[in-house]
Design a protein around this motif. Structure first.
Motif: not given
Length: 948
Positions: A397-411
């Motif tokens: 439904h579009g609500l954010i659960l969690w976010i993680a920073d990508m540190i000096r790298s791709g996926e």
């Protein structure tokens, strides 16, 4: 100045009076310490006769300083902070890091008091004291009044910073502030940022400067930005208190319960096949530039958010997957593509998300394609950024659960593994997780420490609907949402919708500190969640309408089945047969590898022999002739400079090429003899032999399949790039990069089309050729969805016929639509029940806070007001949904396990009816729903009237 130093000084009191008379020094009140105060007994020779001397000296200094004051327009009166004065100041020898750290420590000491002062200012009912202990006059910035100063009353025991906040101003420094900004001005900036994420502090400062009729300076922006940081922290602390009052402050409460359609279960409902459907994906827009080499980070502050996963948690999975597959340079581009070789950069550890399968077999085509598509993101550019983007998890439904920073790298794999671990640990039940490479990443999870918990939960991965068309067809029949039972019409592309909006925030985050970047991200996604929550009812209504339209096409399915003389059971059997066929299909039978190697060696030998014969014939044709006969003689070598004519040069080239071919023929002959000896071939195969012809035909088929796959990948990448070009607010560099990449891709497509047509002509029978102009105008990829296997002739199978495939597709679509209707019926009742129970909670908490006289009552009431407005909008769409003729759900609220009954239900003694869930017995006053009529206008009118 020497006279001043040598002269006997005045007393501290006289010194202060002189300064007050000459410079107009403001009286800061009794709360300010007298730094020059001394005991009269220890006067140490200070005499009052020096007052006149120092008075004249100070006047001279002030007069000399006044000549540097910039002439200001007469239209406004400005604080001295906003004009330039040339003066000698003591140099602050502290580093930026030390200054920011000291400032942060001083703010942290006062922050709880400032929160209380803000609550008293905005929601307090106690009038200010008529006779305060003291007052202070301070320079202010107020966009609403454009005043330059304000007189602030200071109560007993109150610091100047607290007094300012109580009066409606926020100082720019915690100790001895000289400038304050009105809270209304900061709130205006915050509201603009909520709905225009790219609106920077610099832009807002320029607006203030325009209103105050002064030129913009960088120092102004610094003051406003610093004050806005503290203002945001104050609001965060108040939000935490509001959530605690509503009993919503437990760890991960927001991620677990913020979406009622996903989490607010109702007794007696039909359980879904998947308790939660989420999407995970990474995006590199919200980057932050790292500090230059040799420079230390100035702003070392940290901001804790329940959205952002700690780096320590993510790094637990850094070594879970080894980066054992080297990033290949993609073969999808022309030679002029500027793609750098894969290099390791700091932080780029943890392996690729497709590297986790502990198998020695060849990588799956989906994984290979994903690596090639991600090649541009594997450059050493990541070294220029500290955080190179974010990896998010969002519900359907579009609500954010969690976010993680990508540190000096791709996926990398560690981000997806950390998110999968968090989802599996915090959200119970069976989950469906959508990921661009879900097919390959599922194998990665099963070969990691998450395997036991993942298998126990019964969860699985899929690929999003649009991205799924770039995967091989044997992947699509297993992982595409259209082929998965129980997911309804969900496309699992919600993360792309999130990124489409969050790209606006990139302008703010690129040059921000880590603290301010997290502050901005937290503010943006909290507002995003508020907007998405307010649109849940609309989403359910639209999903139901879409599903109803698809189900309405069922009569077309009946007609197709009748014309094809098939049944629903036949279609199900065809789908199962197709899925099993592609699940067991191999790119190449291992038994054919040795045969192909032998025939290819024979072809190479025959080609080399033919070229050798032709070269030898042309070489012999250049021998000297007399009267038409060859005359072979030996000529002594010439001395001195030699001049070669054209014929002699060509002769030497032919001789050199003939020797090369002789060596090649010898090498290939030895290789063929070795193969024949190893495999026991007594008679060498000839082009007319049956096995030789069969192998040559298979080689042509394999070449055709590879050409078709390459053309498919290029067209898909072109479509993705066209889609990115249409994203709003794309920067100039981004548009330029995409345009150049698209031009290269078109040249590569032209070459791929030529290669495909040559391979198609070589088949027996020949396949239809494709036209380049038609390929470049493809907008969908149905032409590439089924790669027919010409090695095993499946063209006679019923499910390969176009008309049968269209019927299967329509049948599958109708089944997914019926699943969506079931999901909407369940989720609509969940949302209705949540709104009803939330209103009961709001009234209970507000009544309690009001009876206690708690100043937090105003903050909770404001939160409830915004939430009630969102609930009213959701209820409007729910009532419209209930009124649809095809609605088959229960048009009323049910009972959530553990929810408290309403006071109305207790008074009427109908708690048992509420437990049954058959009727909406726990109705809230002003929010009644008539089960018989479901009149939208009446329900919404009554609810909004009650809110007023």
């Amino acid at each position: 100045m020497e006279d001043i130093q040598d002269s006997p000084g005045p007393s501290a009191q006289a010194f202060g009076e002189a300064l007050g008379e000459l410079g107009g020094t403001q009286d800061l009140g009794g709360s300010q310490p007298d730094l020059g105060a001394q005991d009269d007994d220890d006067d140490d020779g200070w005499e009052d006769e020096g007052v006149e001397t120092i008075t004249y000296a100070i006047r001279d200094i002030l007069d000399a300083r006044a000549q540097y004051v910039t002439t200001l327009p007469t239209c406004c009166s400005l604080p001295h902070t906003f004009y330039s004065v040339s003066e000698r100041v003591r140099k602050d020898r502290r580093t930026w890091t030390q200054r920011v750290k000291s400032l942060d420590e001083n703010w942290n000491k006062k922050l709880p008091l400032l929160v209380d002062a803000y609550l008293n200012h905005k929601y307090g009912t106690t009038p200010p004291a008529a006779d305060p202990e003291s007052t202070a006059t301070i320079e202010i910035l107020d966009l609403y009044s454009c005043k330059s100063t304000a007189t602030i009353p200071i109560a007993d025991g109150q610091s100047l910073a607290e007094a300012l906040v109580t009066a409606g101003y926020l100082p720019t420094t915690p100790l001895l502030p000289s400038l304050a900004i009105s809270l209304k001005t900061l709130e205006l900036y915050r509201c603009i940022r909520l709905y225009k994420a790219s609106f920077s502090a610099e832009a807002f400062t320029k607006l203030l400067c325009h209103q105050y009729c002064i030129p913009y300076r960088r120092s102004y922006r610094t003051s406003i930005s610093d004050a806005f940081d503290i203002y945001t922290l104050i609001l965060e602390k108040i939000h935490d208190r509001v959530m605690a009052a509503l009993q919503r402050d437990t760890p991960d409460w927001r991620a677990q319960h913020s979406c009622p359609a996903c989490s607010y279960e109702v007794e007696g409902e039909e359980p879904p096949l998947y308790s939660r459907m989420v999407c995970i994906d990474g995006n590199n827009s919200l980057k932050r530039l790292a500090t230059s080499e040799g420079r230390n980070t100035g702003d070392t502050r940290s901001f804790d958010s329940d959205y952002i996963l700690p780096r320590e948690f993510v790094d637990q999975f850094a070594n879970e997957v080894k980066a054992r597959q080297r990033q290949p340079k993609p073969d999808l581009l022309d030679s002029d593509d500027e793609i750098e070789e894969n290099t390791r950069v700091p932080g780029d550890t943890g392996g690729d998300p497709t590297d986790g399968c502990n198998t020695t077999s060849k990588a799956a085509p989906c994984a290979t394609n994903w690596k090639a598509a991600a090649a541009d993101e594997k450059k050493r550019m990541w070294g220029a950024f500290d955080e190179s983007g974010v990896f998010i998890c969002v519900c359907r439904h579009g609500l954010i659960l969690w976010i993680a920073d990508m540190i000096r790298s791709g996926e990398l794999a560690k981000y997806a593994l950390a998110m999968a671990s968090r989802v599996n640990a915090k959200i119970p039940g069976k989950k469906m997780i959508g990921y661009d490479i879900g097919c390959a990443f599922e194998e990665t999870v099963l070969h990691s420490i998450l395997r036991a918990a993942f298998e126990e939960s019964g969860s699985r991965f899929c690929v999003p609907a649009f991205h799924g068309y770039s995967h091989s067809y044997n992947c699509q029949v297993q992982y595409h949402p259209n082929a998965i039972e129980g997911v309804g019409l969900e496309d699992f592309e919600e993360s792309e919708r999130v990124f489409n909006r969050s790209n606006e925030l990139a302008i703010i985050t690129h040059h921000a500190s880590r603290f301010r970047r997290h502050l901005a991200i937290n503010m943006f996604f909290r507002q995003w969640d508020h907007e998405r929550y307010a649109s849940i009812g609309e989403m359910l209504y639209n999903n139901f309408v879409q599903a109803s339209d698809i189900i309405g096409s069922a009569h077309g399915l009946d007609q197709s089945l009748q014309s094809l003389e098939l049944t629903d059971a036949d279609l199900t059997r065809f789908e199962t047969e197709e899925r099993e066929y592609f699940a067991t299909l191999q790119d190449e039978d291992p038994a054919n590898v040795h045969t192909i190697a032998y025939v290819e060696a024979l072809q190479a030998l025959q080609k080399a022999q033919n070229e050798l014969a032709d070269t030898s014939r042309r070489f012999r044709g250049r021998a000297p002739r007399i009267d038409g006969e060859v005359q072979l003689t030996f000529l002594a070598p010439n001395s001195g400079p030699v001049s070669y004519d054209t014929n002699r040069s060509e002769t030497l080239k032919l001789e050199r090429r003939r020797r090369q071919l002789l060596d090649r023929v010898d090498h290939l002959t030895a290789e063929v003899i070795a193969i024949e000896t190893e495999y026991g071939i007594e008679n060498r195969w000839q082009p007319g032999d049956f096995l030789y012809q069969q192998t040559v035909e298979y080689i042509s088929t394999r070449r055709f399949q590879r050409a078709l796959g390459r053309l498919q990948r290029l067209v898909i990448q072109r479509l993705f790039e066209l889609h990115k070009l249409n994203i709003g607010r794309a920067g100039y560099k981004v548009r330029t990069y995409l345009a150049k990449s698209l031009q290269r891709r078109c040249r590569a497509i032209r070459n791929a089309v030529a290669e495909y047509n040559a391979a198609a002509r070589a088949l027996k029978p020949a396949r239809p050729e494709v036209d380049f102009d038609k390929v470049t105008h493809y907008t969908f990829l149905e032409q590439f969805t089924l790669l027919q296997d010409t090695r095993n002739d499946i063209r006679d199978k019923p499910w390969t016929r176009p008309e049968v495939r269209e019927t299967i597709k329509l049948s599958r679509r109708i089944r997914r639509a019926r699943e969506e209707v079931s999901s909407v019926n369940r989720e609509a009742r969940r949302v209705h029940t949540s709104i009803r129970d939330e209103e009961i909670l709001f009234r209970s908490v507000l009544t309690q806070l009001k009876d206690e006289g708690n100043v937090l009552h105003g903050a909770v009431e404001e939160y409830c007001r915004h939430r009630r407005a969102a609930n009213a909008r959701n209820m409007m769409y729910l009532q419209k949904l209930y009124a649809l003729p095809g609605f088959t759900g229960i048009p009323s609220a049910g009972r959530h396990p553990g929810a408290q009954p309403s006071p109305e239900a207790e008074r009427r003694g109908e708690e048992g009816a509420a437990d049954s869930g058959d009727t909406d017995a726990a109705e809230v006053e002003g929010f009644e729903v008539d089960e018989g009529t479901h009149e939208v206008a009446y329900a919404i009118w009554e609810y909004l009237a009650d809110l007023r």
